[in-house]
Design a protein around this motif. Structure first.
Motif, PDB file in Angstrom:
ATOM      1  N   LEU A   1     -31.140-131.032  73.308  1.00 46.21           N
ATOM      2  CA  LEU A   1     -32.076-132.160  73.324  1.00 46.21           C
ATOM      3  C   LEU A   1     -31.555-133.310  73.381  1.00 46.21           C
ATOM      4  CD1 LEU A   1     -35.048-130.846  70.987  1.00 46.21           C
ATOM      5  CD2 LEU A   1     -34.927-131.073  73.484  1.00 46.21           C
ATOM      6  N   LEU A   2     -30.171-133.551  72.355  1.00 44.98           N
ATOM      7  CA  LEU A   2     -29.700-134.838  72.147  1.00 44.98           C
ATOM      8  C   LEU A   2     -28.810-134.950  73.662  1.00 44.98           C
ATOM      9  CD1 LEU A   2     -28.429-134.433  68.399  1.00 44.98           C
ATOM     10  CD2 LEU A   2     -30.071-136.072  69.273  1.00 44.98           C
ATOM     11  N   SER A   3     -28.547-134.308  74.158  1.00 40.89           N
ATOM     12  CA  SER A   3     -27.507-134.469  75.497  1.00 40.89           C
ATOM     13  C   SER A   3     -28.155-135.563  76.370  1.00 40.89           C
ATOM     14  CB  SER A   3     -27.560-133.204  76.206  1.00 40.89           C
ATOM     15  OG  SER A   3     -28.432-132.507  76.800  1.00 40.89           O
ATOM     16  N   GLY A   4     -29.778-135.613  76.196  1.00 36.29           N
ATOM     17  CA  GLY A   4     -30.322-136.598  77.256  1.00 36.29           C
ATOM     18  C   GLY A   4     -30.142-137.948  76.562  1.00 36.29           C
TER      19      GLY A   4
ATOM     20  N   ASP B   1     -17.010-125.935  73.822  1.00 36.56           N
ATOM     21  CA  ASP B   1     -17.412-125.336  75.079  1.00 36.56           C
ATOM     22  C   ASP B   1     -19.094-125.984  74.922  1.00 36.56           C
ATOM     23  OD1 ASP B   1     -15.239-124.221  75.826  1.00 36.56           O
ATOM     24  OD2 ASP B   1     -15.978-122.187  74.934  1.00 36.56           O
ATOM     25  N   ASN B   2     -19.662-126.288  73.816  1.00 39.94           N
ATOM     26  CA  ASN B   2     -20.911-126.870  73.884  1.00 39.94           C
ATOM     27  C   ASN B   2     -20.817-128.464  74.034  1.00 39.94           C
ATOM     28  OD1 ASN B   2     -23.076-124.524  73.167  1.00 39.94           O
ATOM     29  ND2 ASN B   2     -21.229-123.961  72.420  1.00 39.94           N
ATOM     30  N   GLY B   3     -19.767-129.079  74.364  1.00 42.11           N
ATOM     31  CA  GLY B   3     -19.795-130.420  74.363  1.00 42.11           C
ATOM     32  C   GLY B   3     -19.922-131.356  73.519  1.00 42.11           C
ATOM     33  N   VAL B   4     -19.367-130.659  72.150  1.00 41.68           N
ATOM     34  CA  VAL B   4     -19.422-131.383  70.842  1.00 41.68           C
ATOM     35  C   VAL B   4     -18.136-131.572  70.539  1.00 41.68           C
ATOM     36  CG1 VAL B   4     -21.736-130.887  70.341  1.00 41.68           C
ATOM     37  CG2 VAL B   4     -20.073-129.696  69.604  1.00 41.68           C
ATOM     38  N   GLU B   5     -17.631-132.592  69.650  1.00 45.50           N
ATOM     39  CA  GLU B   5     -16.588-132.551  68.768  1.00 45.50           C
ATOM     40  C   GLU B   5     -16.303-131.823  67.544  1.00 45.50           C
ATOM     41  OE1 GLU B   5     -13.444-136.293  67.167  1.00 45.50           O
ATOM     42  OE2 GLU B   5     -15.199-136.627  68.518  1.00 45.50           O
ATOM     43  N   PRO B   6     -15.546-130.916  67.420  1.00 44.30           N
ATOM     44  CA  PRO B   6     -15.258-130.359  65.874  1.00 44.30           C
ATOM     45  C   PRO B   6     -14.767-131.508  65.067  1.00 44.30           C
ATOM     46  CG  PRO B   6     -14.020-128.912  67.720  1.00 44.30           C
ATOM     47  CD  PRO B   6     -14.507-130.310  68.309  1.00 44.30           C
ATOM     48  N   ALA B   7     -15.429-131.294  63.991  1.00 45.03           N
ATOM     49  CA  ALA B   7     -15.055-132.404  62.741  1.00 45.03           C
ATOM     50  C   ALA B   7     -15.048-131.825  61.356  1.00 45.03           C
ATOM     51  CB  ALA B   7     -15.859-133.670  63.011  1.00 45.03           C
ATOM     52  N   SER B   8     -14.603-132.590  60.474  1.00 44.51           N
ATOM     53  CA  SER B   8     -14.676-132.180  58.817  1.00 44.51           C
ATOM     54  C   SER B   8     -16.142-132.688  58.684  1.00 44.51           C
ATOM     55  CB  SER B   8     -13.569-132.775  58.084  1.00 44.51           C
ATOM     56  OG  SER B   8     -13.649-134.374  58.201  1.00 44.51           O
ATOM     57  N   LEU B   9     -16.328-132.212  57.306  1.00 40.52           N
ATOM     58  CA  LEU B   9     -17.641-132.693  56.947  1.00 40.52           C
ATOM     59  C   LEU B   9     -17.702-134.136  56.592  1.00 40.52           C
ATOM     60  CD1 LEU B   9     -20.489-132.154  55.649  1.00 40.52           C
ATOM     61  CD2 LEU B   9     -19.378-131.388  53.570  1.00 40.52           C
ATOM     62  N   ASP B  10     -16.414-134.657  55.968  1.00 42.27           N
ATOM     63  CA  ASP B  10     -16.291-136.071  55.680  1.00 42.27           C
ATOM     64  C   ASP B  10     -16.281-136.926  57.077  1.00 42.27           C
ATOM     65  OD1 ASP B  10     -15.551-138.200  53.802  1.00 42.27           O
ATOM     66  OD2 ASP B  10     -13.929-138.304  55.099  1.00 42.27           O
ATOM     67  N   ASP B  11     -15.888-136.458  58.039  1.00 36.63           N
ATOM     68  CA  ASP B  11     -15.844-137.394  59.223  1.00 36.63           C
ATOM     69  C   ASP B  11     -17.072-137.420  59.686  1.00 36.63           C
ATOM     70  OD1 ASP B  11     -14.987-138.695  61.423  1.00 36.63           O
ATOM     71  OD2 ASP B  11     -14.007-136.949  62.385  1.00 36.63           O
ATOM     72  N   VAL B  12     -17.996-136.120  59.652  1.00 37.07           N
ATOM     73  CA  VAL B  12     -19.252-136.188  60.184  1.00 37.07           C
ATOM     74  C   VAL B  12     -20.289-137.054  59.467  1.00 37.07           C
ATOM     75  CG1 VAL B  12     -21.440-134.799  60.114  1.00 37.07           C
ATOM     76  CG2 VAL B  12     -19.277-133.891  61.133  1.00 37.07           C
ATOM     77  N   LEU B  13     -20.043-137.250  58.246  1.00 36.01           N
ATOM     78  CA  LEU B  13     -20.811-137.979  57.122  1.00 36.01           C
ATOM     79  C   LEU B  13     -20.592-139.610  57.420  1.00 36.01           C
ATOM     80  CD1 LEU B  13     -20.599-135.718  53.958  1.00 36.01           C
ATOM     81  CD2 LEU B  13     -22.743-136.112  55.420  1.00 36.01           C
ATOM     82  N   THR B  14     -19.029-139.899  57.268  1.00 39.78           N
ATOM     83  CA  THR B  14     -18.894-140.867  57.388  1.00 39.78           C
ATOM     84  C   THR B  14     -19.156-141.927  58.550  1.00 39.78           C
ATOM     85  OG1 THR B  14     -16.462-140.681  57.676  1.00 39.78           O
ATOM     86  CG2 THR B  14     -17.389-140.831  55.529  1.00 39.78           C
ATOM     87  N   SER B  15     -18.945-141.163  59.854  1.00 38.84           N
ATOM     88  CA  SER B  15     -18.918-141.737  61.086  1.00 38.84           C
ATOM     89  C   SER B  15     -20.096-141.736  61.806  1.00 38.84           C
ATOM     90  CB  SER B  15     -17.672-141.129  61.885  1.00 38.84           C
ATOM     91  OG  SER B  15     -18.087-139.868  62.090  1.00 38.84           O
ATOM     92  N   SER B  16     -21.211-141.270  61.283  1.00 40.38           N
ATOM     93  CA  SER B  16     -22.433-140.949  62.052  1.00 40.38           C
ATOM     94  C   SER B  16     -23.498-141.929  61.708  1.00 40.38           C
ATOM     95  CB  SER B  16     -23.096-139.373  61.689  1.00 40.38           C
ATOM     96  OG  SER B  16     -22.191-138.458  62.041  1.00 40.38           O
ATOM     97  N   ASP B  17     -24.194-142.304  62.799  1.00 38.03           N
ATOM     98  CA  ASP B  17     -25.823-143.133  62.731  1.00 38.03           C
ATOM     99  C   ASP B  17     -26.672-142.173  62.101  1.00 38.03           C
ATOM    100  OD1 ASP B  17     -24.259-145.608  63.476  1.00 38.03           O
ATOM    101  OD2 ASP B  17     -24.368-144.944  65.320  1.00 38.03           O
ATOM    102  N   PHE B  18     -26.552-140.961  62.819  1.00 36.51           N
ATOM    103  CA  PHE B  18     -27.796-140.026  62.141  1.00 36.51           C
ATOM    104  C   PHE B  18     -27.000-138.670  62.035  1.00 36.51           C
ATOM    105  CE2 PHE B  18     -29.406-142.790  65.656  1.00 36.51           C
ATOM    106  CZ  PHE B  18     -30.773-143.014  65.089  1.00 36.51           C
ATOM    107  N   VAL B  19     -27.404-138.146  60.901  1.00 34.98           N
ATOM    108  CA  VAL B  19     -26.882-136.759  60.470  1.00 34.98           C
ATOM    109  C   VAL B  19     -27.808-135.795  60.254  1.00 34.98           C
ATOM    110  CG1 VAL B  19     -25.617-135.585  58.542  1.00 34.98           C
ATOM    111  CG2 VAL B  19     -24.872-137.795  59.174  1.00 34.98           C
ATOM    112  N   PHE B  20     -27.874-134.595  61.012  1.00 37.95           N
ATOM    113  CA  PHE B  20     -28.887-133.524  61.118  1.00 37.95           C
ATOM    114  C   PHE B  20     -28.247-132.296  60.485  1.00 37.95           C
ATOM    115  CE2 PHE B  20     -29.902-135.790  64.953  1.00 37.95           C
ATOM    116  CZ  PHE B  20     -31.142-136.002  64.962  1.00 37.95           C
TER     117      PHE B  20
END
Length: 343
Positions: free
Chosen positions: A172-175, A194-213
């Motif tokens: 859904l977010l790809s759009g 393969d799914n078009g996303v970037e593997p990241a650490s938990l800390d990276d996901v939390l600190t660099s995101s505007d939206f966290v799901f």
């Protein structure tokens, strides 16, 4: 009279019912091809010995003791239609005997992902609060009503967990052309790439995101792993959307982070359900609440029936189940998600 030549199915689907899971034509098909013995989850162990011995399938997730399983000589598959795998049966013995344990949880991925997207858009554009203000004649027009608004399009997004729900959400977010990072310690990086996303650490996901799901299941290793430090590390004003189970977060810490104004949040799940009328989360500004309704659509329940019937047909023909998701030997005993106590 039931046809004794038909394979026997034990039905104990609580909190679901056969009528909820199957359309009338599907239920007629089930009853035309199988003998159905209906009971409760606790009643399975009390069934007559000949019923246990003949049962080819179980629809439900009843507790099964080693002694009960020993009596079930013909068992081929347990269809968990509640969808949370819990440690209430001897999985090692099931696996050793080649008995499948499967869950129909895939049916909820798309409905939950859609509500999660709606929650993110609401947090970004303040839709619900603006509507409530309008009803009271206190609306803010034009730019005055967008002082905290932001775009989801092109935003930095983080997803914690990348199972069926995480993948449905990513589609859904790809759009929206988001830059999406994913933390999932159970998946190799290549699957994420393969799914078009970037593997990241938990800390990276939390600190660099505007939206966290958050779409991770509760396991023996991650209960309450998102706490005060995690929320403090997030960008100021970031949105935190909880869609899987409340057990993965320190809920008081989440409420405190929202109440302080550091982040905004949305949740479809809560530590205790239904929630007490005086629970403080009900009155926190910046917290969007949904009463565990994200996946509870009739179309999703009816898809379960289709999955069960198709996989039964495959197993009857000596093939493995393909529609439902199979429990894995290495991970099933770690699951700690609390089963639903209602439809």
């Amino acid at each position: 009279m039931p046809n004794k030549a038909l394979p026997l199915v034990i039905s104990a689907p609580e909190p679901r019912t056969l009528e909820l899971i199957f359309t009338p034509p599907q239920l007629a098909r089930l009853k035309a091809h199988y003998r159905i013995v209906e009971t409760t989850a606790d009643g399975v162990a009390k069934l007559p010995a000949d019923v246990l011995a003949e049962a080819r399938y179980i629809i439900g997730q009843p507790p099964i003791s080693p002694e009960t399983l020993e009596a079930m000589k013909a068992l081929r598959c347990v269809f968990n239609v509640e969808t949370n795998l819990v440690n209430n049966m001897p999985y090692e013995t099931l696996f050793a005997r080649g008995i499948h344990v499967v869950t129909t949880g895939l049916v909820f991925a798309e409905p939950v992902a859609e509500l999660g997207l709606a929650m993110a858009l609401n947090l970004a554009r303040n839709i619900v609060d603006a509507d409530l203000a309008f009803r009271k004649g206190e609306e803010l027009w034009g730019g005055d009503g967008n002082l905290t608004a932001r775009l989801l399009s092109g935003a930095d997004v983080g997803i914690i967990g990348f199972g069926d729900l995480g993948r449905a959400l990513n589609r859904l977010l790809s759009g929206f052309r988001t830059r999406t990072k994913v933390f999932d310690p159970w998946l190799p990086p290549s699957i994420l790439i393969d799914n078009g996303v970037e593997p990241a650490s938990l800390d990276d996901v939390l600190t660099s995101s505007d939206f966290v799901f958050v779409v991770a299941s509760v396991t023996s290793e991650n209960q309450g792993f998102l706490g005060a430090d995690a929320f403090a590390s997030m960008r100021k004003g970031a949105a935190f959307i909880l869609l899987s189970r409340a057990g993965v977060v320190d809920f008081p810490a989440l409420m405190a982070a929202v109440k302080s104004g550091h982040i905004v949040a949305a949740s479809d799940v809560f530590p205790e359900e239904p929630l007490a009328q005086d629970h403080p989360v009900r009155t926190i500004p910046g917290f969007l609440r949904s009463a565990h309704r994200a996946g509870a659509l009739d179309i999703a329940f009816k898809r379960m029936g289709d999955m069960v019937l198709e996989d039964m047909d495959l197993i009857d023909r000596g093939l493995p189940p393909l529609r439902s998701k199979r429990a894995e030997r290495e991970t099933v005993s770690r699951m700690r998600s609390k089963p639903a106590d209602r439809n």
